[in-house]
Design a protein around this motif. Structure first.
Motif, short mmCIF file in Angstrom:
data_model
loop_
_atom_site.label_atom_id
_atom_site.label_comp_id
_atom_site.label_asym_id
_atom_site.label_seq_id
_atom_site.Cartn_x
_atom_site.Cartn_y
_atom_site.Cartn_z
N SER A 131 25.84 -6.10 6.23
CA SER A 131 26.64 -5.08 6.93
C SER A 131 26.35 -5.08 8.43
O SER A 131 27.16 -4.62 9.23
N THR A 157 32.65 -18.02 1.10
CA THR A 157 33.78 -18.30 0.22
C THR A 157 34.28 -19.72 0.47
O THR A 157 34.52 -20.09 1.62
N LYS A 178 25.50 -9.03 21.52
CA LYS A 178 26.08 -9.73 22.69
C LYS A 178 25.48 -11.14 22.87
O LYS A 178 25.85 -11.88 23.78
N ARG A 242 40.61 -8.01 6.70
CA ARG A 242 40.61 -6.77 5.89
C ARG A 242 42.02 -6.43 5.39
O ARG A 242 42.17 -5.85 4.32
N ARG A 374 34.27 6.07 13.75
CA ARG A 374 33.94 5.77 15.16
C ARG A 374 35.21 5.78 16.02
O ARG A 374 35.17 6.25 17.15
#
Ligand code: CAA
Length: 379
Positions: A131, A157, A178, A242, A374
């Motif tokens: 994550s 994958t 960064k 996504r 966020r």
């Protein structure tokens, strides 16, 4: 505002549906059982343009819209969720090149990826960085005309079958997210090998492996963009990815719904088909209503991408809602099937295992909520 599909969208959906029902559905259960990655079928999908759908015509693609892509991916997932994740990751792997590649890199790789001569994969996750990819430790040292790469990627994958890898590595030890950079690494590059092949609970006809980089020399010209923007490249690719996983989840949900309706109409208990019982009807109604809502969320995120509007938050919402719905739908569909649903003879048993990954990979549901919150809370 129109909720009607245009001719291109209808045609793409029909083509994908036809392919999925003829080429995927008949063998999906066997491939799942034997854990076979369908090399030839994936090749055919590449030739049909399904693996690089949004690559523009000037780079050898068909230049399909993101909306058409979502519709096609749903059809593939309906018949075989394993092949759908292959399709989703292959399409994701064209994004870094499209957005950050220079003309030489595009000319060298995009045509092949769009036309099915090359298969691309995306390597971000590591044993210690899931994550939190900003903490990844695979390292690329700048040696002048090449980079020396060391480290291990996991959960990749179709990594075993990919011709090119979008690899995210660390080029600066002190700069956190960064300090990451992205590279194109070709299969066969000395020092690059395939490690463990994972034995998964579901999506067993997709391939998931470890990639090992051991003093692997990658030419300087394979750096995407510039040093330090690897995290941004990965996040940009995941925004599109996504939408793909949301579409996969939608295909699975639709399969759950259709299997439930079919079974409920056939199965008799207490002298009636179980479709006449309100408890069953409510589950079917909940699945169908969720499906409609998740479809609108996903297509609206895709539409925003097509219109070059920001869609990070919308892609996360679509992935969160569609994958959670798909998990609940698989639960309900198996409940409707009762004991039979627990047997490998019924498609729902496979759907129940396949669906579980959708709320985990390309960002867990918890990460999607974090992205959404966020965006809502930023100044
Ligand atoms: N697009 C462009 N830039 C982005 C971005 C996006 N979507 N998201 C973040 N950034 C930029 C930020 O603007 C920020 O830049 P500035 O400092 O210049 O403003 C920088 O990246 C760092 O952002 P954050 O501080 O938000 O980064 P973070 O470390 O807190 O992480 C996160 C944010 C959302 C949690 C992110 O780490 C994340 O998405 N984690 C999940 C990872 C994931 O999805 N992994 C899946 C692996 S791939 C896979 O599963 C494929 C498969 O095979 C199926």
């Amino acid at each position: 505002m129109s909720f009607q599909l245009n001719e291109e969208q209808k045609m793409v959906r029909l083509m994908a549906r036809d392919f999925a029902r003829k080429e995927l559905e008949p063998e999906a259960a066997r491939r799942d059982k034997e854990g076979i990655f369908p090399v030839e079928v994936v090749k055919k999908m590449g030739q049909l343009g399904l693996l690089g759908m949004m690559v523009p015509v000037e780079y050898g693609g068909v230049g399909a819209s993101a909306v058409s892509y979502c519709l096609a991916l749903q059809e593939i997932a309906y018949s075989c969720a394993s092949t759908a994740v292959t399709m989703s990751v292959a399409n994701l792997s064209t994004e870094p090149l499209l957005k950050f590649g220079n003309e030489d890199q595009k000319a060298k790789y995009l045509f092949g990826l769009a036309q099915g001569e090359l298969l691309g994969c995306f390597a971000l996750t590591e044993p210690g960085a899931g994550s939190d990819p900003g903490s990844l430790s695979t390292r690329a040292e700048n040696k002048g005309d090449y980079y020396l790469i060391n480290g291990t990627k996991i959960f990749i994958t179709h990594g075993q079958y990919a011709d090119v890898v979008n690899l995210i590595t660390r080029t600066d030890q002190d700069k956190g997210s960064k300090g990451l950079s992205a590279f194109i690494v070709e299969k066969g590059t000395p020092g690059f090998s395939i490690g463990t092949r994972e034995d998964k609970m579901g999506l067993r006809a997709s391939n998931t492996v470890e990639l090992i980089f051991d003093n692997c020399r990658v030419p300087q010209k394979n750096l995407l963009g510039r040093e330090g923007i690897g995290f941004k490249i990965a996040m940009t690719a995941l925004d599109s990815g996504r939408i793909g996983i949301a579409s996969q989840a939608l295909g699975i949900t639709r399969a759950c719904l259709d299997e439930s309706i079919k079974y409920a109409r056939e199965r008799k208990q207490f002298g009636k088909t179980i479709s006449s019982f309100q408890a069953i009807q409510w589950m079917i109604a909940d699945m169908a209503t969720g499906l409609e809502a998740a479809n609108l969320l996903t297509l609206s995120a895709a539409w925003k991408k097509d219109h070059k509007l920001p869609f990070t938050k919308e892609a996360s919402m679509a992935k969160l809602f569609a994958s959670e719905l798909a998990n609940k739908s698989a639960y309900m569909a198996l409940q409707i099937h009762g004991g039979y649903g627990y047997l490998k003879d019924f498609k729902i048993e496979r759907l129940y295992r396949d669906v579980r990954a959708t709320s985990i990979y390309e960002g867990t549901s918890e990460i999607q909520r974090l992205v959404i919150a966020r965006h809502l809370l930023k100044d």
